[in-house]
Design a protein around this motif. Structure first.
Motif, PDB file in Angstrom:
ATOM      1  N   PHE A  20     -40.645 -51.496  57.154  1.00  0.00           N
ATOM      2  CA  PHE A  20     -40.498 -50.597  58.420  1.00  0.00           C
ATOM      3  C   PHE A  20     -40.304 -51.873  59.535  1.00  0.00           C
ATOM      4  CE2 PHE A  20     -44.153 -49.098  56.205  1.00  0.00           C
ATOM      5  CZ  PHE A  20     -43.587 -47.734  55.950  1.00  0.00           C
ATOM      6  N   CYS A  21     -39.027 -51.467  60.421  1.00  0.00           N
ATOM      7  CA  CYS A  21     -38.750 -52.273  61.604  1.00  0.00           C
ATOM      8  C   CYS A  21     -38.857 -51.237  62.844  1.00  0.00           C
ATOM      9  CB  CYS A  21     -37.424 -52.490  61.304  1.00  0.00           C
ATOM     10  SG  CYS A  21     -37.255 -53.932  60.045  1.00  0.00           S
ATOM     11  N   PRO A  22     -38.828 -51.687  64.114  1.00  0.00           N
ATOM     12  CA  PRO A  22     -38.859 -50.867  65.187  1.00  0.00           C
ATOM     13  C   PRO A  22     -37.628 -50.149  65.313  1.00  0.00           C
ATOM     14  CG  PRO A  22     -39.308 -53.287  65.652  1.00  0.00           C
ATOM     15  CD  PRO A  22     -39.103 -53.236  64.328  1.00  0.00           C
ATOM     16  N   THR A  23     -36.765 -50.433  64.874  1.00  0.00           N
ATOM     17  CA  THR A  23     -35.168 -49.816  64.843  1.00  0.00           C
ATOM     18  C   THR A  23     -34.235 -50.297  63.898  1.00  0.00           C
ATOM     19  OG1 THR A  23     -34.247 -51.462  66.327  1.00  0.00           O
ATOM     20  CG2 THR A  23     -34.912 -49.569  67.434  1.00  0.00           C
ATOM     21  N   ARG A  24     -33.341 -49.756  63.366  1.00  0.00           N
ATOM     22  CA  ARG A  24     -32.431 -50.419  62.262  1.00  0.00           C
ATOM     23  C   ARG A  24     -31.214 -51.134  62.835  1.00  0.00           C
ATOM     24  NH1 ARG A  24     -32.116 -50.085  56.870  1.00  0.00           N
ATOM     25  NH2 ARG A  24     -30.035 -50.153  55.928  1.00  0.00           N
ATOM     26  N   CYS A  25     -31.205 -52.381  62.414  1.00  0.00           N
ATOM     27  CA  CYS A  25     -30.002 -53.178  63.233  1.00  0.00           C
ATOM     28  C   CYS A  25     -28.767 -52.909  62.521  1.00  0.00           C
ATOM     29  CB  CYS A  25     -30.148 -54.796  62.654  1.00  0.00           C
ATOM     30  SG  CYS A  25     -31.712 -55.330  63.441  1.00  0.00           S
ATOM     31  N   LEU A  26     -27.584 -52.921  63.343  1.00  0.00           N
ATOM     32  CA  LEU A  26     -26.307 -52.426  62.876  1.00  0.00           C
ATOM     33  C   LEU A  26     -25.771 -52.988  61.562  1.00  0.00           C
ATOM     34  CD1 LEU A  26     -23.825 -51.206  64.455  1.00  0.00           C
ATOM     35  CD2 LEU A  26     -23.177 -53.269  65.084  1.00  0.00           C
ATOM     36  N   TYR A  27     -26.029 -54.116  61.234  1.00  0.00           N
ATOM     37  CA  TYR A  27     -25.767 -54.813  60.051  1.00  0.00           C
ATOM     38  C   TYR A  27     -26.614 -54.616  58.940  1.00  0.00           C
ATOM     39  CZ  TYR A  27     -28.658 -58.219  61.859  1.00  0.00           C
ATOM     40  OH  TYR A  27     -30.067 -58.780  62.451  1.00  0.00           O
ATOM     41  N   CYS A  28     -28.023 -53.903  59.053  1.00  0.00           N
ATOM     42  CA  CYS A  28     -28.916 -53.971  58.132  1.00  0.00           C
ATOM     43  C   CYS A  28     -28.530 -53.246  56.691  1.00  0.00           C
ATOM     44  CB  CYS A  28     -30.134 -53.397  58.558  1.00  0.00           C
ATOM     45  SG  CYS A  28     -31.676 -53.555  57.473  1.00  0.00           S
ATOM     46  N   SER A  29     -28.758 -53.866  55.651  1.00  0.00           N
ATOM     47  CA  SER A  29     -28.666 -53.184  54.206  1.00  0.00           C
ATOM     48  C   SER A  29     -29.917 -53.380  53.590  1.00  0.00           C
ATOM     49  CB  SER A  29     -27.419 -53.866  53.708  1.00  0.00           C
ATOM     50  OG  SER A  29     -27.744 -55.126  53.354  1.00  0.00           O
ATOM     51  N   PHE A  30     -30.984 -53.949  54.422  1.00  0.00           N
ATOM     52  CA  PHE A  30     -32.405 -54.140  53.625  1.00  0.00           C
ATOM     53  C   PHE A  30     -33.285 -52.963  53.461  1.00  0.00           C
ATOM     54  CE2 PHE A  30     -31.539 -58.234  55.802  1.00  0.00           C
ATOM     55  CZ  PHE A  30     -31.232 -59.122  54.610  1.00  0.00           C
ATOM     56  N   VAL A  31     -34.283 -52.885  52.586  1.00  0.00           N
ATOM     57  CA  VAL A  31     -35.212 -51.839  52.659  1.00  0.00           C
ATOM     58  C   VAL A  31     -35.811 -51.824  53.896  1.00  0.00           C
ATOM     59  CG1 VAL A  31     -36.986 -50.812  51.495  1.00  0.00           C
ATOM     60  CG2 VAL A  31     -35.091 -52.076  50.123  1.00  0.00           C
ATOM     61  N   SER A  32     -35.353 -51.102  54.828  1.00  0.00           N
ATOM     62  CA  SER A  32     -36.269 -50.989  56.134  1.00  0.00           C
ATOM     63  C   SER A  32     -36.029 -49.658  56.870  1.00  0.00           C
ATOM     64  CB  SER A  32     -35.380 -52.017  57.200  1.00  0.00           C
ATOM     65  OG  SER A  32     -35.938 -51.711  58.392  1.00  0.00           O
ATOM     66  N   ASN A  33     -37.120 -49.159  57.336  1.00  0.00           N
ATOM     67  CA  ASN A  33     -37.303 -47.766  57.797  1.00  0.00           C
ATOM     68  C   ASN A  33     -37.299 -47.855  59.380  1.00  0.00           C
ATOM     69  OD1 ASN A  33     -37.283 -45.904  55.277  1.00  0.00           O
ATOM     70  ND2 ASN A  33     -38.342 -47.572  54.923  1.00  0.00           N
ATOM     71  N   GLY A  80     -42.440 -60.374  53.525  1.00  0.00           N
ATOM     72  CA  GLY A  80     -40.980 -60.161  54.194  1.00  0.00           C
ATOM     73  C   GLY A  80     -40.791 -58.576  54.283  1.00  0.00           C
ATOM     74  N   GLY A  81     -39.701 -58.257  54.297  1.00  0.00           N
ATOM     75  CA  GLY A  81     -39.367 -56.823  54.780  1.00  0.00           C
ATOM     76  C   GLY A  81     -37.911 -56.416  55.093  1.00  0.00           C
ATOM     77  N   GLY A  82     -37.546 -55.819  55.765  1.00  0.00           N
ATOM     78  CA  GLY A  82     -38.416 -55.141  57.066  1.00  0.00           C
ATOM     79  C   GLY A  82     -39.242 -56.250  57.889  1.00  0.00           C
ATOM     80  N   THR A  83     -40.084 -55.719  58.784  1.00  0.00           N
ATOM     81  CA  THR A  83     -40.722 -56.633  59.580  1.00  0.00           C
ATOM     82  C   THR A  83     -42.340 -56.653  59.379  1.00  0.00           C
ATOM     83  OG1 THR A  83     -38.775 -56.160  61.129  1.00  0.00           O
ATOM     84  CG2 THR A  83     -40.834 -57.319  62.052  1.00  0.00           C
ATOM     85  N   PRO A  84     -42.788 -57.427  58.734  1.00  0.00           N
ATOM     86  CA  PRO A  84     -44.463 -57.137  58.577  1.00  0.00           C
ATOM     87  C   PRO A  84     -45.134 -57.147  60.117  1.00  0.00           C
ATOM     88  CG  PRO A  84     -43.283 -59.064  57.292  1.00  0.00           C
ATOM     89  CD  PRO A  84     -42.321 -58.570  57.981  1.00  0.00           C
ATOM     90  N   GLY A 121     -39.825 -61.033  62.168  1.00  0.00           N
ATOM     91  CA  GLY A 121     -38.432 -61.204  62.496  1.00  0.00           C
ATOM     92  C   GLY A 121     -38.080 -60.555  63.788  1.00  0.00           C
ATOM     93  N   ARG A 122     -38.714 -59.620  64.444  1.00  0.00           N
ATOM     94  CA  ARG A 122     -38.304 -58.982  65.448  1.00  0.00           C
ATOM     95  C   ARG A 122     -39.443 -59.477  66.451  1.00  0.00           C
ATOM     96  NH1 ARG A 122     -34.739 -54.397  63.883  1.00  0.00           N
ATOM     97  NH2 ARG A 122     -35.080 -53.500  66.178  1.00  0.00           N
ATOM     98  N   ALA A 123     -38.912 -60.090  67.674  1.00  0.00           N
ATOM     99  CA  ALA A 123     -39.728 -60.673  68.608  1.00  0.00           C
ATOM    100  C   ALA A 123     -40.558 -59.719  69.277  1.00  0.00           C
ATOM    101  CB  ALA A 123     -38.894 -61.337  69.667  1.00  0.00           C
ATOM    102  N   GLY A 160     -28.453 -53.280  68.002  1.00  0.00           N
ATOM    103  CA  GLY A 160     -29.306 -52.238  67.914  1.00  0.00           C
ATOM    104  C   GLY A 160     -30.902 -52.737  67.765  1.00  0.00           C
ATOM    105  N   ARG A 161     -31.000 -53.957  68.597  1.00  0.00           N
ATOM    106  CA  ARG A 161     -32.478 -54.546  68.597  1.00  0.00           C
ATOM    107  C   ARG A 161     -33.182 -54.106  70.014  1.00  0.00           C
ATOM    108  NH1 ARG A 161     -34.125 -59.316  65.494  1.00  0.00           N
ATOM    109  NH2 ARG A 161     -33.147 -58.973  63.618  1.00  0.00           N
ATOM    110  N   CYS A 162     -34.333 -53.944  69.966  1.00  0.00           N
ATOM    111  CA  CYS A 162     -35.045 -53.468  71.427  1.00  0.00           C
ATOM    112  C   CYS A 162     -35.724 -54.483  71.940  1.00  0.00           C
ATOM    113  CB  CYS A 162     -35.650 -52.024  71.178  1.00  0.00           C
ATOM    114  SG  CYS A 162     -36.721 -52.075  69.728  1.00  0.00           S
TER     115      CYS A 162
HETATM  116  S1  SF4 Z   1     -35.136 -56.676  61.445  1.00  0.00           S
HETATM  117 FE1  SF4 Z   1     -34.011 -57.204  59.490  1.00  0.00          FE
HETATM  118  S2  SF4 Z   1     -34.850 -55.726  58.136  1.00  0.00           S
HETATM  119 FE2  SF4 Z   1     -35.221 -54.720  60.107  1.00  0.00          FE
HETATM  120  S3  SF4 Z   1     -33.544 -53.614  60.602  1.00  0.00           S
HETATM  121 FE3  SF4 Z   1     -33.107 -55.560  61.395  1.00  0.00          FE
HETATM  122  S4  SF4 Z   1     -31.823 -56.415  59.747  1.00  0.00           S
HETATM  123 FE4  SF4 Z   1     -32.750 -54.758  58.831  1.00  0.00          FE
END
Ligand code: SF4
Length: 478
Positions: A168-181, A221-225, A257-259, A294-296
């Motif tokens: 899980f992440c707060p939003t999905r980054c533009l370049y993200c190809s990881f398993v993240s929702n 890891g993740g995602g953003t733990p 990962g996300r501040a 796409g980061r908030c």
């Molecule tokens: S923080 Fe990492 S895992 Fe989360 S959406 Fe961005 S690139 Fe994907």
């Protein structure tokens, strides 16, 4: 494009080389041949496109015949170099600092030569000869391979690593190809996911014990733990460490990962466990880019998160940056490196932007307009090494801008063993959570078995019994 390759044994490599220069959608017929005649290895390429013909050929002239382990390598390289010449005739020449090397683990390849009796310098020069990698990259590779060899000697068959994925992440980054929702869309699944994850971690711990292995490193890891709340984080850390024999535990990383997910309350929870390393990943120190990808959160949030981690405990800190982000000039990237150095994390990981399928960026949500990404990487290397960091792991991926690389830097004594072990596939890694895959490494034979988990949290939740079943089967596989 229709591609035919002869001999068939190099089809994968030759096709991948074609796609460095031509897109899959392009019309045309491309034929590649490679053959060995004594000490000569010849490659030929003919491209027929829109009624025109473009040709390329390349010959390695060696002093002696090839040993068997190098035959396929040289045939593929001769084919790739011939393709490059045909592409140049077509007007598609590229600057490729890694030449025509396609593998994701070049340091492993270099170490293989070293184990066969080559000195590191001779091994690097062999790769220069085969793939045409630049002297700058050969030098980098030599440094990394030697550091890696020293780090890899710290593990043995009695040790494993544990990995836990939080998708899980707060939003999905533009370049993200990881398993993240995106958490805003998946908030109803987070708590059920955590409950089941704790059960899977217990099962993973049971497997570890049944195998008689000790845990050397743990990585969440993740995602953003740190997207999870304090209670959820505590339950996961508890499941990982309750009753754990920590006598061999060298490091324990939690990615933050996300501040915008980092709070002092969560850090106080993390501090209660044997966590030794926290990763805060700004990717850039420019607000305009953070918004664009796409980061908030903004740069001030990154600095606040960094301060909070520093003040909470004696954690080692890693920070990731990406070279080649949309809209970023070389000057902007240099400024990001300089800002990172002002903060002074123990580790810095410098990635090259990767245009993987599945990311919004690869689907045209924004323009990639990066220039001289290799210049950005060179700046990072020279500034970081000047400040006492050294490169200690390196890997490449498909679809990276200019076919470049990702490099982990560390201040002496702070290298992340988990990263080296997973990249070099040198240790069994037992993994839990969405998108996680356990890698069962037989260090004697080099054979690797993989056991995959589901990528989608809904599937993970609804088919959790299968996850547990797969965990039990690990014992049979080993
Ligand atoms: S923080 Fe990492 S895992 Fe989360 S959406 Fe961005 S690139 Fe994907």
């Amino acid at each position: 494009m229709n591609i035919t390759v002869e001999p068939a044994s190099i089809t994968y490599e030759a096709t991948a080389a074609c796609y460095l220069f031509f897109s899959k959608q392009e019309e045309g017929d491309l034929a590649v041949y490679a053959q060995i005649e004594g000490t000569k290895i010849k490659g030929n390429c003919i491209l027929d496109q829109t009624g025109k013909r473009f040709e390329g050929e390349y010959t390695f002239e060696l002093e002696r015949e090839l040993p068997s382990f190098e035959v396929k390598r040289f045939l593929s390289a001769a084919a790739a170099r011939a393709i490059r010449r045909a592409a140049a005739a077509h007007g598609k020449d590229l600057v490729l600092p890694w030449g025509l090397m396609l593998g994701v683990r070049p340091a492993k390849l270099l170490r293989e030569y070293h184990e066969r009796g080559y000195s590191y310098e001779e091994a690097a020069q062999r790769l220069v000869l085969i793939y045409g990698i630049s002297e700058e990259k050969a030098e980098l590779l030599k440094t990394v391979a030697q550091k890696e060899a020293a780090l890899l000697s710290q593990t043995d068959d009695s040790l494993v690593s544990l990995y836990v994925g939080i998708p899980f992440c707060p939003t999905r980054c533009l370049y993200c190809s990881f398993v993240s929702n995106d958490m805003r869309k998946s908030k109803n699944y987070i708590e059920p996911y955590c409950e089941l994850l704790v059960r899977e971690i217990h099962a993973m711990r049971e497997v570890t014990e049944a195998l008689g292995k000790k845990v050397q490193t743990i990585y969440i890891g993740g995602g953003t733990p740190t997207s999870l709340n304090e209670n959820q984080i505590a339950r996961i850390l508890e499941a990982l460490t309750d009753g754990l024999d920590t006598s061999n535990l060298k490091e324990f990383t939690v990615e933050a990962g996300r501040a915008d997910t980092v709070t002092r309350e969560k850090l106080q929870v993390i501090k209660q466990f044997p966590v030794s390393r926290v990763s805060i990943n700004p990717q850039t120190f420019h607000d305009t880019t953070l918004e664009r990808i796409g980061r908030c959160h903004n740069v001030a949030d990154v600095c606040r998160a960094y301060e909070a981690v520093r003040e909470t405990a004696d954690f080692q800190i890693n920070m990731d940056l990406i070279a080649g982000l949309p809209g970023e000039s070389e000057k902007m990237f240099r400024e990001s490196i300089d800002r990172l150095l002002e903060l002074g994390p123990e580790n810095a990981t410098v990635h090259t932007l990767c245009l993987k399928r599945g990311s919004r960026l690869s689907q045209g949500d924004d323009e990639v307009d990066a220039h001289n990404v290799n210049g950005m990487l060179s700046y990072a290397q020279s500034r970081l090494t000047e400040q006492g960091y050294f490169p200690y792991y390196l890997y490449r991926q498909k679809y990276m801008v200019d076919n470049l690389e990702n490099v982990g830097y560390a201040l002496p004594g702070t290298e992340n063993l988990y990263n080296v072990n997973i990249m070099e596939e040198s240790q069994t890694i037992l993994a839990s959570g969405c998108g996680a895959s356990s890698k069962l490494v037989n260090r004697e034979t080099g054979k690797i078995e993989r056991v995959f988990n589901f990528k989608d949290p809904i599937e993970y939740i609804s088919r959790f019994d299968e996850i547990l079943e797969r965990k039990r089967k690990i014992l049979d596989l080993i």
